[in-house]
Motif scaffolding. Structure first.
Motif, PDB file in Angstrom:
ATOM      1  N   SER A  21       0.849  -1.193   0.000  1.00 12.61           N
ATOM      2  CA  SER A  21       0.000   0.000   0.000  1.00 12.61           C
ATOM      3  C   SER A  21       0.882   1.239   0.000  1.00 12.61           C
ATOM      4  O   SER A  21       2.011   1.214   0.496  1.00 12.61           O
ATOM      5  CB  SER A  21      -0.931   0.019   1.222  1.00 12.61           C
ATOM      6  N   ALA A  22       0.356   2.324  -0.560  1.00 15.52           N
ATOM      7  CA  ALA A  22       1.094   3.585  -0.611  1.00 15.52           C
ATOM      8  C   ALA A  22       0.098   4.732  -0.652  1.00 15.52           C
ATOM      9  O   ALA A  22      -0.910   4.663  -1.376  1.00 15.52           O
ATOM     10  CB  ALA A  22       2.012   3.627  -1.827  1.00 15.52           C
ATOM     11  N   SER A  23       0.363   5.768   0.103  1.00 12.01           N
ATOM     12  CA  SER A  23      -0.539   6.917   0.134  1.00 12.01           C
ATOM     13  C   SER A  23       0.231   8.162   0.563  1.00 12.01           C
ATOM     14  O   SER A  23       1.303   8.070   1.171  1.00 12.01           O
ATOM     15  CB  SER A  23      -1.710   6.674   1.091  1.00 12.01           C
ATOM     16  N   PHE A  24      -0.324   9.321   0.248  1.00  8.11           N
ATOM     17  CA  PHE A  24       0.263  10.584   0.698  1.00  8.11           C
ATOM     18  C   PHE A  24      -0.818  11.653   0.711  1.00  8.11           C
ATOM     19  O   PHE A  24      -1.884  11.513   0.096  1.00  8.11           O
ATOM     20  CB  PHE A  24       1.433  11.014  -0.194  1.00  8.11           C
ATOM     21  N   TYR A  25      -0.538  12.737   1.411  1.00  9.82           N
ATOM     22  CA  TYR A  25      -1.406  13.913   1.386  1.00  9.82           C
ATOM     23  C   TYR A  25      -0.576  15.143   1.705  1.00  9.82           C
ATOM     24  O   TYR A  25       0.516  15.048   2.298  1.00  9.82           O
ATOM     25  CB  TYR A  25      -2.562  13.777   2.387  1.00  9.82           C
ATOM     26  N   ASP A  26      -1.047  16.291   1.300  1.00 10.71           N
ATOM     27  CA  ASP A  26      -0.443  17.558   1.703  1.00 10.71           C
ATOM     28  C   ASP A  26      -1.516  18.627   1.720  1.00 10.71           C
ATOM     29  O   ASP A  26      -2.569  18.491   1.077  1.00 10.71           O
ATOM     30  CB  ASP A  26       0.722  17.961   0.775  1.00 10.71           C
ATOM     31  N   GLY A  27      -1.269  19.669   2.483  1.00 12.06           N
ATOM     32  CA  GLY A  27      -2.235  20.745   2.590  1.00 12.06           C
ATOM     33  C   GLY A  27      -1.576  22.020   3.073  1.00 12.06           C
ATOM     34  O   GLY A  27      -0.495  21.983   3.684  1.00 12.06           O
ATOM     35  N   GLN A  28      -2.192  23.140   2.770  1.00 17.15           N
ATOM     36  CA  GLN A  28      -1.657  24.425   3.193  1.00 17.15           C
ATOM     37  C   GLN A  28      -2.792  25.409   3.459  1.00 17.15           C
ATOM     38  O   GLN A  28      -3.864  25.327   2.855  1.00 17.15           O
ATOM     39  CB  GLN A  28      -0.699  25.026   2.161  1.00 17.15           C
ATOM     40  N   VAL A  29      -2.521  26.312   4.395  1.00 17.26           N
ATOM     41  CA  VAL A  29      -3.428  27.409   4.725  1.00 17.26           C
ATOM     42  C   VAL A  29      -2.619  28.694   4.651  1.00 17.26           C
ATOM     43  O   VAL A  29      -1.570  28.827   5.301  1.00 17.26           O
ATOM     44  CB  VAL A  29      -4.041  27.242   6.133  1.00 17.26           C
ATOM     45  N   ILE A  30      -3.077  29.645   3.841  1.00 17.32           N
ATOM     46  CA  ILE A  30      -2.380  30.908   3.655  1.00 17.32           C
ATOM     47  C   ILE A  30      -3.353  32.040   3.956  1.00 17.32           C
ATOM     48  O   ILE A  30      -4.438  32.102   3.373  1.00 17.32           O
ATOM     49  CB  ILE A  30      -1.836  31.042   2.215  1.00 17.32           C
ATOM     50  N   HIS A  75       1.879  48.263   5.565  1.00 15.58           N
ATOM     51  CA  HIS A  75       2.081  47.088   6.403  1.00 15.58           C
ATOM     52  C   HIS A  75       1.194  45.936   5.931  1.00 15.58           C
ATOM     53  O   HIS A  75      -0.013  46.100   5.757  1.00 15.58           O
ATOM     54  CB  HIS A  75       1.792  47.403   7.871  1.00 15.58           C
ATOM     55  N   HIS A  76       1.849  44.765   5.732  1.00 11.09           N
ATOM     56  CA  HIS A  76       1.165  43.551   5.294  1.00 11.09           C
ATOM     57  C   HIS A  76       1.562  42.396   6.206  1.00 11.09           C
ATOM     58  O   HIS A  76       2.743  42.252   6.548  1.00 11.09           O
ATOM     59  CB  HIS A  76       1.568  43.202   3.859  1.00 11.09           C
ATOM     60  N   LEU A  77       0.616  41.556   6.587  1.00  9.76           N
ATOM     61  CA  LEU A  77       0.895  40.376   7.400  1.00  9.76           C
ATOM     62  C   LEU A  77       0.524  39.116   6.620  1.00  9.76           C
ATOM     63  O   LEU A  77      -0.505  39.078   5.942  1.00  9.76           O
ATOM     64  CB  LEU A  77       0.111  40.419   8.714  1.00  9.76           C
ATOM     65  N   PHE A  78       1.362  38.067   6.757  1.00 10.73           N
ATOM     66  CA  PHE A  78       1.123  36.805   6.073  1.00 10.73           C
ATOM     67  C   PHE A  78       1.335  35.659   7.056  1.00 10.73           C
ATOM     68  O   PHE A  78       2.287  35.672   7.833  1.00 10.73           O
ATOM     69  CB  PHE A  78       2.071  36.614   4.885  1.00 10.73           C
ATOM     70  N   LEU A  79       0.464  34.677   7.008  1.00 11.02           N
ATOM     71  CA  LEU A  79       0.611  33.465   7.808  1.00 11.02           C
ATOM     72  C   LEU A  79       0.481  32.269   6.876  1.00 11.02           C
ATOM     73  O   LEU A  79      -0.501  32.149   6.134  1.00 11.02           O
ATOM     74  CB  LEU A  79      -0.449  33.399   8.903  1.00 11.02           C
ATOM     75  N   THR A  80       1.484  31.381   6.917  1.00  7.43           N
ATOM     76  CA  THR A  80       1.482  30.198   6.061  1.00  7.43           C
ATOM     77  C   THR A  80       1.659  28.951   6.921  1.00  7.43           C
ATOM     78  O   THR A  80       2.618  28.870   7.705  1.00  7.43           O
ATOM     79  CB  THR A  80       2.605  30.257   5.016  1.00  7.43           C
ATOM     80  N   VAL A  81       0.750  28.002   6.790  1.00  5.31           N
ATOM     81  CA  VAL A  81       0.836  26.718   7.483  1.00  5.31           C
ATOM     82  C   VAL A  81       0.864  25.626   6.418  1.00  5.31           C
ATOM     83  O   VAL A  81       0.015  25.613   5.507  1.00  5.31           O
ATOM     84  CB  VAL A  81      -0.358  26.509   8.435  1.00  5.31           C
ATOM     85  N   TYR A  82       1.827  24.731   6.518  1.00  4.74           N
ATOM     86  CA  TYR A  82       1.973  23.672   5.518  1.00  4.74           C
ATOM     87  C   TYR A  82       2.237  22.337   6.199  1.00  4.74           C
ATOM     88  O   TYR A  82       2.950  22.276   7.209  1.00  4.74           O
ATOM     89  CB  TYR A  82       3.128  23.993   4.560  1.00  4.74           C
ATOM     90  N   GLY A  83       1.674  21.284   5.649  1.00  6.60           N
ATOM     91  CA  GLY A  83       1.922  19.938   6.177  1.00  6.60           C
ATOM     92  C   GLY A  83       1.801  18.904   5.082  1.00  6.60           C
ATOM     93  O   GLY A  83       0.989  19.045   4.155  1.00  6.60           O
TER      94      GLY A  83
END
Length: 255
Positions: free
Chosen positions: A145-154, A163-171
């Motif tokens: 078996s083989a599987s993967f996933y990825d996701g991001q929130v920006i 002034h600009h603010l940025f937040l990046t979450v990645y997994g």
């Protein structure tokens, strides 16, 4: 399917490591001599599914730059190349989305405004490759078996014009199990906060702070007397302040 790594493999001096292998070689350099950045976050393993896919959802990528020589001093830390992948900013005018389905993967993304000055982009991708493995007329593959996933929130927030603010979450995470019972898994986890500000008309800066993590594990639980687990991880925290100054002529200073 659009793929960041496959794009740069078409460039001179860039070659794939080989079949069923992750990463890429630049002018003879090893895979770990490449610095891969996704929105300023370090991605320690940029491949999925035995190297067939990159770890980046194309729906969240705005542009990419590959430095094969004359690497800017602000990157540092690698001797072969730097791959800088820039993320998209969310749509501040309307809610929109995109998606796609392939033989092995499916992906979806959604972006839109939150109020008048904030926008978001959420994306995810996963695989349903097990159904294909079960149909290969070979017991070795059928029992694997083989599987993967990825996701991001920006998230992008504009305080005012200066002034600009940025937040990046990645997994991301990969998991595969061979027919002999050996299990492998690895994943990236990244969190990055960025503040862009303008001091004068010709001087602006960027302050970044975040954390990058990578973990890998291999184990065998098929036979109790011979069972084992082997795990390791890499973690780092960073903070950086960059300034860019434009002169009256054709020169620009960064420090």
């Amino acid at each position: 399917e659009a793929d960041v790594i496959n794009v740069i493999l078409t460039l001179p001096g860039v070659q794939t490591v080989g079949e069923a292998s992750s990463g890429f070689n630049v002018r003879g350099g090893a895979t770990d001599q490449n610095l891969v950045l996704f929105g300023d976050a370090t991605i320690f393993n940029s491949s999925h599914f035995f190297g067939m896919f990159s770890s980046f959802n194309a729906d969240a990528v705005s542009q990419l730059e590959l430095y094969k020589s004359s690497i800017p001093a602000k990157y540092g830390g690698r001797i072969a190349s730097v791959l800088d992948v820039s993320t998209k900013q969310g749509n501040k005018k309307k809610l929109s989305g995109a998606g796609g389905i392939g033989l092995l993967t499916g992906r979806v993304s959604l972006e839109g405004p939150i109020g008048k000055k904030t926008a978001f982009l959420v994306g995810a991708r996963s695989t349903y490759s097990d159904w294909l493995l079960k149909r290969i007329p070979n017991e070795t593959y059928k029992n694997s078996s083989a599987s993967f996933y990825d996701g991001q929130v920006i998230i992008d927030h504009e305080i005012n014009e200066k002034h600009h603010l940025f937040l990046t979450v990645y997994g991301s995470h990969d998991n595969f199990e061979l027919s002999n019972g050996v299990q492998y898994g690895y994943g990236n986890k990244n969190l990055n906060f960025k503040w862009k500000f303008s001091l004068t008309r010709n001087l602006y800066g960027t302050f970044s702070v975040g954390t990058d993590n990578y973990d890998f594990n291999v184990g065998d639980h098929k036979t109790a007397l011979q069972a084992y687990d082997l795990k390791y991880s890499i973690g780092q925290e960073f903070a950086r302040l960059d300034f860019t100054q434009q002169t009256a002529g054709k020169h620009r200073f960064t420090y």
